[in-house]
Design a protein around this motif. Structure first.
Motif, PDB file in Angstrom:
ATOM      1  N   LEU A  97       0.829  -1.198   0.000  1.00 33.32           N
ATOM      2  CA  LEU A  97       0.000   0.000   0.000  1.00 33.32           C
ATOM      3  C   LEU A  97       0.869   1.256   0.000  1.00 33.32           C
ATOM      4  CD1 LEU A  97      -2.724  -0.968   2.642  1.00 33.32           C
ATOM      5  CD2 LEU A  97      -2.952  -0.985   0.155  1.00 33.32           C
ATOM      6  N   PRO A  98       0.390   2.333  -0.631  1.00 29.96           N
ATOM      7  CA  PRO A  98       1.148   3.590  -0.629  1.00 29.96           C
ATOM      8  C   PRO A  98       1.109   4.246   0.749  1.00 29.96           C
ATOM      9  CG  PRO A  98      -0.974   3.898  -1.709  1.00 29.96           C
ATOM     10  CD  PRO A  98      -0.844   2.422  -1.442  1.00 29.96           C
ATOM     11  N   SER A  99       2.233   4.858   1.099  1.00 30.15           N
ATOM     12  CA  SER A  99       2.374   5.507   2.401  1.00 30.15           C
ATOM     13  C   SER A  99       2.524   7.008   2.234  1.00 30.15           C
ATOM     14  CB  SER A  99       3.594   4.937   3.127  1.00 30.15           C
ATOM     15  OG  SER A  99       3.938   5.724   4.253  1.00 30.15           O
ATOM     16  N   THR A 100       2.202   7.744   3.287  1.00 28.61           N
ATOM     17  CA  THR A 100       2.356   9.200   3.258  1.00 28.61           C
ATOM     18  C   THR A 100       3.824   9.620   3.234  1.00 28.61           C
ATOM     19  OG1 THR A 100       2.134   9.193   5.677  1.00 28.61           O
ATOM     20  CG2 THR A 100       0.162   9.687   4.381  1.00 28.61           C
ATOM     21  N   THR A 101       4.722   8.674   3.428  1.00 33.61           N
ATOM     22  CA  THR A 101       6.152   8.978   3.340  1.00 33.61           C
ATOM     23  C   THR A 101       6.620   9.075   1.894  1.00 33.61           C
ATOM     24  OG1 THR A 101       6.780   6.639   3.388  1.00 33.61           O
ATOM     25  CG2 THR A 101       6.582   7.786   5.512  1.00 33.61           C
ATOM     26  N   GLY A 102       5.753   8.671   0.963  1.00 35.66           N
ATOM     27  CA  GLY A 102       6.121   8.638  -0.443  1.00 35.66           C
ATOM     28  C   GLY A 102       6.595   7.267  -0.880  1.00 35.66           C
TER      29      GLY A 102
END
Length: 318
Positions: free
Chosen positions: A163-168
């Motif tokens: 899954l994509p993370s807010t960290t990039g």
């Protein structure tokens, strides 16, 4: 026909008809007794004026359309001058829309800036600034009951899911690394400029995502000290939106985005609908060695949930 009959058929007021007449747009015949006598052509003209006015074309600018009727055209916009009238009206509306859009954009920016600037960061900051305590949930919220929707999850292998993370970066849920990992799943974190779905507070377990996120923030160091190798939040909201949440709430952990309910499909997780949209029900996993070691469900109150996870970690050392 009399003015009252004309007004009724054209769905305008008699005052409006007199105003059109004063501008020379309608010219009734004067009878010997002094009464005005309006013809079918007058009725057609008044109806045309009314229709154009509803589109934003001022009454005094309907003349080209009426003149088009006068020369015998079937429609008031069969003439080049009428088309020019449409274009002029469209240009004016475009200018107004652009100006309103610019004002709206600036207002939204100011609202978001003020919300971020004044958002309470911690209980101490709230007390210092005398701001609303968002850690306190509204009184009388319905308490969610255990419907058994998560009983099958304990000891289940975490699916191979990235899954994509807010960290990039991306996070592999099935390969988080050594140690215990806390993944709390929530329905929806709102912002001051966006309304929550209608009836949100009446849905058991829906309200409280911001207090829950802040509780994990304020106990993040305690959780890691108790053995949590990582903490992640997850919802169906987009990564860009969640990145704004992380910045606004100053969260020390990352958020994951699952807009397609991939984890829900893989593990048959409980969801609900509100406002025509689908959301995750609130639940939390403790993941270890690629398996779900423990599940928290249902969760209440959400503003104390991080402390519940902390207590479990301390009572169940690895």
């Amino acid at each position: 026909m009399k003015i009252s009959e004309l007004a009724r058929k054209a769905k305008v007021s008699t005052k409006a008809v007199r105003y059109y007449e004063s501008l020379g747009l309608v010219t009734p015949v004067r009878l010997d007794n002094g009464y005005r006598d309006y013809s079918a052509d007058d009725l057609r003209r008044v109806r045309e004026i009314r229709a154009l006015s509803r589109l934003g074309i001022s009454v005094d600018r309907t003349r080209p359309f009426l003149e088009c009727l006068d020369v015998g055209h079937e429609h008031a916009d069969d003439c080049p001058s009428s088309l020019a009238g449409y274009r002029a009206a469209i240009d004016e509306l475009t200018t107004r829309i652009d100006a309103l859009t610019e004002r709206r954009t600036e207002l939204i920016a100011r609202l978001r800036s003020a919300a971020a600037r004044n958002f309470p960061l911690s209980p101490r900051d709230q007390e210092r600034t005398k701001m609303t305590n968002l850690y306190e949930l509204p009184a009388g919220l319905p308490v969610p009951e255990d419907d058994g929707a998560a009983r099958h999850l304990a000891a289940t292998a975490v699916p191979e899911l990235t899954l994509p993370s807010t960290t990039g970066e991306t996070v592999r849920l099935h390969d988080l690394g050594e140690g215990r990992h806390v993944l709390y799943v929530f329905p929806l974190i709102g912002t001051p400029d966006v309304d929550l779905p209608r009836g949100w507070d009446d849905i058991p377990g829906a309200r409280g995502c911001t207090p829950e996120a802040c509780d994990f923030r304020d106990h993040y160091e305690d959780l890691t000290a108790a053995g949590a190798a990582s903490v992640h939040g997850m919802s169906v909201q987009t990564t860009d939106y969640l990145r704004g949440v992380v910045d606004r709430l100053r969260l020390p952990y990352a958020m994951l985005s699952d807009t397609e309910f991939r984890l829900a499909k893989a593990l048959e997780l409980p969801t609900f609908e509100a406002g025509g949209e689908r959301f995750y029900r609130r639940l939390t996993f403790v993941i270890r060695a690629g398996k779900i070691e423990h599940v928290f469900y249902p969760i209440f109150p959400p503003n104390e949930h991080a402390q519940q996870v902390l207590a479990w970690l301390k009572s169940n050392p690895a």
